[in-house]
Scaffold this motif. Sequence first.
Motif, PDB file in Angstrom:
ATOM      1  N   HIS A 173     -98.343  64.535 -34.013  1.00  0.00           N
ATOM      2  CA  HIS A 173     -97.350  63.725 -34.728  1.00  0.00           C
ATOM      3  C   HIS A 173     -96.160  63.425 -33.812  1.00  0.00           C
ATOM      4  N   TYR A 174     -95.746  64.440 -33.066  1.00  0.00           N
ATOM      5  CA  TYR A 174     -94.575  64.273 -32.203  1.00  0.00           C
ATOM      6  C   TYR A 174     -94.900  63.398 -30.996  1.00  0.00           C
ATOM      7  N   SER A 175     -96.141  63.485 -30.536  1.00  0.00           N
ATOM      8  CA  SER A 175     -96.519  62.763 -29.316  1.00  0.00           C
ATOM      9  C   SER A 175     -96.617  61.253 -29.515  1.00  0.00           C
ATOM     10  N   VAL A 176     -96.736  60.783 -30.763  1.00  0.00           N
ATOM     11  CA  VAL A 176     -96.880  59.342 -30.999  1.00  0.00           C
ATOM     12  C   VAL A 176     -95.536  58.623 -31.152  1.00  0.00           C
ATOM     13  N   ILE A 177     -94.469  59.374 -31.315  1.00  0.00           N
ATOM     14  CA  ILE A 177     -93.159  58.759 -31.567  1.00  0.00           C
ATOM     15  C   ILE A 177     -92.751  57.752 -30.485  1.00  0.00           C
ATOM     16  N   PRO A 178     -93.020  58.014 -29.191  1.00  0.00           N
ATOM     17  CA  PRO A 178     -92.633  57.036 -28.160  1.00  0.00           C
ATOM     18  C   PRO A 178     -93.320  55.679 -28.300  1.00  0.00           C
ATOM     19  N   GLN A 179     -94.313  55.557 -29.173  1.00  0.00           N
ATOM     20  CA  GLN A 179     -94.924  54.243 -29.415  1.00  0.00           C
ATOM     21  C   GLN A 179     -93.933  53.285 -30.082  1.00  0.00           C
ATOM     22  N   ILE A 180     -92.866  53.845 -30.654  1.00  0.00           N
ATOM     23  CA  ILE A 180     -91.823  53.024 -31.272  1.00  0.00           C
ATOM     24  C   ILE A 180     -90.824  52.619 -30.184  1.00  0.00           C
ATOM     25  N   GLU A 181     -90.726  51.340 -29.922  1.00  0.00           N
ATOM     26  CA  GLU A 181     -89.814  50.860 -28.880  1.00  0.00           C
ATOM     27  C   GLU A 181     -88.359  51.110 -29.280  1.00  0.00           C
ATOM     28  N   GLY A 182     -87.595  51.714 -28.366  1.00  0.00           N
ATOM     29  CA  GLY A 182     -86.170  51.931 -28.611  1.00  0.00           C
ATOM     30  C   GLY A 182     -85.864  53.038 -29.606  1.00  0.00           C
ATOM     31  N   VAL A 183     -86.842  53.857 -29.948  1.00  0.00           N
ATOM     32  CA  VAL A 183     -86.607  54.951 -30.895  1.00  0.00           C
ATOM     33  C   VAL A 183     -85.742  56.026 -30.256  1.00  0.00           C
TER      34      VAL A 183
END
Length: 283
Positions: A173-183
């Motif tokens: 779950h934590y590893s996918v967060i960078p898929q959001i640009e500018g998060v």
Amino acid sequence: MKKQSSFLAIFLSAMILLTGCGTSTSSSPAADPAQAPAGDSTFKVGLEAGYAPFNWTQMDDSNGAVKIDGSSEFAGGYDVEIAKKIAQSLGKELVVVKTEWDGLVPALTSGKIDAIIAGMSPTAERKETIDFSDNYYKSNLVMVVKKGSKYEGATSIQDFKGAKVTAQLNTFHYSVIPQIEGVEQQPALDNFPAMRVALESGVIDGYVSERPEAVSAAAANPNYVMVEFKDGFQTSEDDTAIAVGVKKDSELTQKINEALAGISEEERTQIMDAAIKNQPAAQ
């Protein structure tokens, strides 16, 4: 009086001698069925008991909850119901061992538990250390946000640009967060109760979760909303699947797979629906 004392001493000596002989000729522990290792009749399962509706902690045995080993508390939830069915298939008594998420794999490899049934995904990284059964659940990733926030109506993960987002420590779950640009990816938190507190207090704008947990969060607190995406996170099948963790090359793997094969998809859905309904309000 002397004669009586002498007779008594001789009698006692004889009894002591007989007792000692009896001990020396008794059956060895290995040959005595009563001395068989207690673990042979138990199926020890590790889980957090803090990830509703997969698993949670409660104070009684209502709705089929199982007593937590070494505690006065009980564990309930989807994982517990699946564990009960596996234990029954194995012909063993289920023992629930409450274990922190980071301690689950070490507990398994050290022999403290026989299996992990804790909403765990069979990721490639975990497969390097332990084996997994067939899947017993599959879920999609969603976001949990506060009701009324500007993220409530999001339809794409990119709608969370600039948002403060986190997920549970050591999960995909934590590893996918960078898929959001500018998060603004925040430090990972240890468990879901901690993430809900962070969301409530405004420390984060949302956290990544699986659909059942998000449904549970919204049911437990009207201030929480589950956001599902049309344009969601890119994940592998192993990431979103959930399976039973076992030791490498364990003979349990095949037996657990046989037990899982006996649980239909319809029954699994019913079990999850019941878990969502029965979860404690605080979780």
